[in-house]
Write a protein that holds these residues in place. Structure first.
Motif, mmCIF file in Angstrom:
data_model
loop_
_atom_site.group_PDB
_atom_site.id
_atom_site.type_symbol
_atom_site.label_atom_id
_atom_site.label_comp_id
_atom_site.label_asym_id
_atom_site.label_seq_id
_atom_site.Cartn_x
_atom_site.Cartn_y
_atom_site.Cartn_z
ATOM 1 N N PHE A 101 0.839 -1.188 0.000
ATOM 2 C CA PHE A 101 0.000 0.000 0.000
ATOM 3 C C PHE A 101 0.881 1.247 0.000
ATOM 4 O O PHE A 101 1.448 1.607 1.029
ATOM 5 C CB PHE A 101 -0.905 0.007 1.235
ATOM 6 C CG PHE A 101 -1.860 -1.150 1.305
ATOM 7 C CD1 PHE A 101 -3.168 -1.002 0.889
ATOM 8 C CD2 PHE A 101 -1.438 -2.390 1.777
ATOM 9 C CE1 PHE A 101 -4.055 -2.071 0.949
ATOM 10 C CE2 PHE A 101 -2.312 -3.455 1.842
ATOM 11 C CZ PHE A 101 -3.626 -3.301 1.431
ATOM 12 N N TRP A 117 -13.107 -1.398 3.096
ATOM 13 C CA TRP A 117 -12.274 -1.046 1.948
ATOM 14 C C TRP A 117 -11.522 0.235 2.260
ATOM 15 O O TRP A 117 -12.070 1.155 2.874
ATOM 16 C CB TRP A 117 -13.133 -0.847 0.700
ATOM 17 C CG TRP A 117 -13.838 -2.085 0.245
ATOM 18 C CD1 TRP A 117 -14.913 -2.672 0.836
ATOM 19 C CD2 TRP A 117 -13.514 -2.885 -0.899
ATOM 20 N NE1 TRP A 117 -15.295 -3.795 0.133
ATOM 21 C CE2 TRP A 117 -14.449 -3.947 -0.932
ATOM 22 C CE3 TRP A 117 -12.543 -2.808 -1.890
ATOM 23 C CZ2 TRP A 117 -14.435 -4.922 -1.929
ATOM 24 C CZ3 TRP A 117 -12.534 -3.778 -2.883
ATOM 25 C CH2 TRP A 117 -13.453 -4.814 -2.905
ATOM 26 N N ASP A 120 -6.583 3.873 -1.565
ATOM 27 C CA ASP A 120 -5.151 4.123 -1.692
ATOM 28 C C ASP A 120 -4.976 5.169 -2.796
ATOM 29 O O ASP A 120 -5.263 4.901 -3.968
ATOM 30 C CB ASP A 120 -4.390 2.848 -2.031
ATOM 31 C CG ASP A 120 -2.887 3.027 -1.882
ATOM 32 O OD1 ASP A 120 -2.311 3.829 -2.659
ATOM 33 O OD2 ASP A 120 -2.277 2.397 -0.996
ATOM 34 N N ARG A 123 -2.411 4.250 -5.687
ATOM 35 C CA ARG A 123 -2.925 3.228 -6.609
ATOM 36 C C ARG A 123 -4.193 3.695 -7.318
ATOM 37 O O ARG A 123 -4.589 3.113 -8.319
ATOM 38 C CB ARG A 123 -3.218 1.938 -5.851
ATOM 39 C CG ARG A 123 -1.997 1.156 -5.440
ATOM 40 C CD ARG A 123 -2.388 -0.243 -4.982
ATOM 41 N NE ARG A 123 -1.235 -0.990 -4.535
ATOM 42 C CZ ARG A 123 -0.402 -1.629 -5.347
ATOM 43 N NH1 ARG A 123 -0.598 -1.597 -6.649
ATOM 44 N NH2 ARG A 123 0.634 -2.282 -4.856
ATOM 45 N N ALA A 125 -7.254 3.422 -6.210
ATOM 46 C CA ALA A 125 -8.105 2.237 -6.146
ATOM 47 C C ALA A 125 -8.616 2.041 -4.731
ATOM 48 O O ALA A 125 -8.013 2.506 -3.756
ATOM 49 C CB ALA A 125 -7.331 0.999 -6.593
ATOM 50 N N ILE A 127 -9.298 -0.911 -1.979
ATOM 51 C CA ILE A 127 -8.740 -2.238 -1.734
ATOM 52 C C ILE A 127 -9.404 -2.829 -0.492
ATOM 53 O O ILE A 127 -9.476 -2.181 0.544
ATOM 54 C CB ILE A 127 -7.216 -2.162 -1.531
ATOM 55 C CG1 ILE A 127 -6.558 -1.487 -2.748
ATOM 56 C CG2 ILE A 127 -6.630 -3.561 -1.314
ATOM 57 C CD1 ILE A 127 -5.106 -1.137 -2.538
ATOM 58 N N ARG A 128 -9.900 -4.053 -0.611
ATOM 59 C CA ARG A 128 -10.518 -4.731 0.532
ATOM 60 C C ARG A 128 -9.430 -5.157 1.525
ATOM 61 O O ARG A 128 -8.435 -5.764 1.136
ATOM 62 C CB ARG A 128 -11.299 -5.958 0.063
ATOM 63 C CG ARG A 128 -12.121 -6.624 1.171
ATOM 64 C CD ARG A 128 -12.801 -7.864 0.658
ATOM 65 N NE ARG A 128 -11.825 -8.879 0.253
ATOM 66 C CZ ARG A 128 -12.102 -9.926 -0.504
ATOM 67 N NH1 ARG A 128 -13.318 -10.074 -0.985
ATOM 68 N NH2 ARG A 128 -11.166 -10.801 -0.820
ATOM 69 N N ARG A 136 -6.349 -10.804 -2.932
ATOM 70 C CA ARG A 136 -6.589 -9.367 -2.876
ATOM 71 C C ARG A 136 -7.727 -8.963 -3.816
ATOM 72 O O ARG A 136 -7.807 -9.418 -4.949
ATOM 73 C CB ARG A 136 -5.312 -8.626 -3.265
ATOM 74 C CG ARG A 136 -5.389 -7.104 -3.128
ATOM 75 C CD ARG A 136 -3.991 -6.547 -3.310
ATOM 76 N NE ARG A 136 -3.945 -5.102 -3.285
ATOM 77 C CZ ARG A 136 -3.071 -4.393 -2.579
ATOM 78 N NH1 ARG A 136 -2.208 -5.017 -1.799
ATOM 79 N NH2 ARG A 136 -3.042 -3.087 -2.634
ATOM 80 N N GLU A 138 -9.680 -5.551 -5.481
ATOM 81 C CA GLU A 138 -9.527 -4.121 -5.737
ATOM 82 C C GLU A 138 -10.670 -3.612 -6.606
ATOM 83 O O GLU A 138 -11.232 -4.354 -7.418
ATOM 84 C CB GLU A 138 -8.197 -3.822 -6.446
ATOM 85 C CG GLU A 138 -6.959 -4.108 -5.633
ATOM 86 C CD GLU A 138 -5.704 -3.611 -6.336
ATOM 87 O OE1 GLU A 138 -5.820 -3.125 -7.486
ATOM 88 O OE2 GLU A 138 -4.620 -3.699 -5.755
ATOM 89 N N LEU A 140 -10.673 -0.634 -9.157
ATOM 90 C CA LEU A 140 -9.831 0.373 -9.790
ATOM 91 C C LEU A 140 -10.672 1.569 -10.213
ATOM 92 O O LEU A 140 -11.777 1.414 -10.743
ATOM 93 C CB LEU A 140 -9.122 -0.227 -11.003
ATOM 94 C CG LEU A 140 -8.165 -1.398 -10.707
ATOM 95 C CD1 LEU A 140 -7.572 -1.932 -12.014
ATOM 96 C CD2 LEU A 140 -7.046 -0.964 -9.773
#
Length: 412
Positions: A101, A117, A120, A123, A125, A127-128, A136, A138, A140
């Motif tokens: 991360f 979630w 980030d 990223r 995105a 993320i869980r 993983r 995501e 996006l």
């Protein structure tokens, strides 16, 4: 060096007498004066758990089963506790690798698909994080309408936290469309007055819910120029207040504005008079001293020594110029805004005597019909999430060791 302890589950024993307990639980005793402030006692705090991994907690999310995840200021970024305080794991490393991360910002308020979630920023995105050890997952945010770099904090110039929230079957983000190519003025306005856009995680579609730059007046209008004085700094506070309503703080009119899922504006709610109208040079210096430290050190994470801080503070007080009402115009009125799952709004007034751009023990509980009541939280209890009958947050002991905790609200 602070003492450490393994993950524990602790419950703070209530030391009230039986009579006091009955009085505290009696609805008549709570609302005998509906306008009276509610004082929540430290003896009512229930500690869920603590861990060696906890540092400065940046965010917290509670799932429907009672489990809690926190966003930590350092690795491991995510620490989970079950409904009974059992460890759900600690994970999350910094970096740009597949499972790392680079810039975790904040949790999605209300979660998504029954999980926690994190956004980030690097990223771009979601993320869980609530299923450590599993593959993983995501979401996006790659869209021409929401390009990387367009999601803005909207909260504070010193914070990387970004408020995102579930709104029905979509997730709301604050989006800025400005860039340096548009000029400094337009960039500043776009940063501080972002649009609120809804993203459909299934399709990736993006639509505008509220264009705050058009709906709200320019908040810089109430900043009074003063030679050598302050500088514009305010918070854009908003929250999702039910499945089809977003509320936004309007600093200019001192009201809570509302927009439904289609973007149609609903009736505003008036707030009490602003919490302060005058600020002394020392109060102003103490409020913005973090910015001064960042200027001197070149990094918001670096802090001056105690002796250097005192010297820099005294120098800053001497440099501040302006009348008390002029200095007051530069500071935020509120530093946080949340909504509980029953539509109750919670506003955190700026703590003028707290030092730094933060609030104190006082919160304003605003009912959906606009009725306002003051609630004072116990010392060293930092609130992050509100439900209809409970406040979730972090309790810091006398050694500043944090624990995940909650406190029940009186029965109305």
């Amino acid at each position: 060096m602070r003492p450490t302890a393994p993950l524990t589950t602790r419950r703070v024993a209530t030391s009230l007498s039986a009579a006091a307990l009955l009085a505290a639980c009696d609805p008549a005793s709570v609302d005998s004066d509906p306008g009276a402030p509610i004082e929540l006692s430290a003896s009512a705090i229930e500690v869920l758990g603590t861990s060696d991994s906890l540092s400065v907690v940046r965010d917290l999310e509670v799932l429907s089963d009672g489990s809690v995840w926190i966003l930590n200021s350092r690795e491991p970024y995510f620490v989970g506790f079950g409904p009974d305080g059992e460890s759900l794991g600690a994970h999350g490393r910094s970096g740009r690798g597949p499972d790392e991360f680079p810039m975790p910002s904040a949790f999605v308020s209300g979660g998504w698909d029954g999980e926690v979630w994190v956004l980030d920023l690097m990223r771009h995105a979601l993320i869980r994080i609530s299923r450590p050890g599993e593959e993983r997952a995501e979401i996006l945010l790659r869209s021409p309408s929401l390009p990387p770099g367009s999601v803005r904090t909207g909260m504070s110039m010193l914070s990387s936290a970004v408020r995102t929230a579930r709104l029905g079957g979509e997730i709301i983000f604050p989006r800025s469309s400005g860039s340096m190519q548009d000029g400094v003025l337009q960039l500043r306005l776009s940063l501080l007055r972002p649009d609120l856009v809804a993203v459909d995680p299934e399709s990736g579609g993006v639509r505008t819910v509220a264009s705050l730059g058009e709906a709200l007046d320019d908040p810089s209008g109430d900043f009074i120029p003063s030679e050598g004085g302050g500088f514009p700094l305010w918070y854009r506070l908003w929250a999702s207040c039910d499945e089809n309503l977003v509320r936004v703080h309007d600093r200019v009119t001192n009201r809570m504005r509302g927009f439904d899922g289609s973007g149609t504006e609903v009736d505003p709610i008036d707030l009490p008079p602003v919490p302060f109208t005058e600020v002394s040079p020392r109060q102003f210096a103490e409020a913005v001293f973090g910015l001064r430290q960042a200027e001197l050190t070149g990094d918001t994470r670096v802090r001056l020594s105690g002796e250097d801080s005192v010297r820099a503070m005294d120098q800053m007080v001497q440099m501040v110029q302006g009348e008390p009402h002029e200095l007051a115009s530069y500071l935020p009125r509120y530093v946080d805004f949340r909504c509980s799952d029953d539509g109750t709004m919670w506003m955190h007034p700026f703590g003028l005597d707290e030092g730094g751009l933060r609030g104190g023990r006082l919160w304003l509980r605003i009912a959906p019909d606009g009725a306002v009541r003051e609630v004072r939280l116990p010392d060293r209890f930092d609130a992050f999430r509100f439900s209809g009958n409970r406040i979730w947050g972090v309790l810091r002991d006398e050694l500043d060791v944090p624990s995940v905790a909650s406190i029940a609200l009186p029965t109305p």
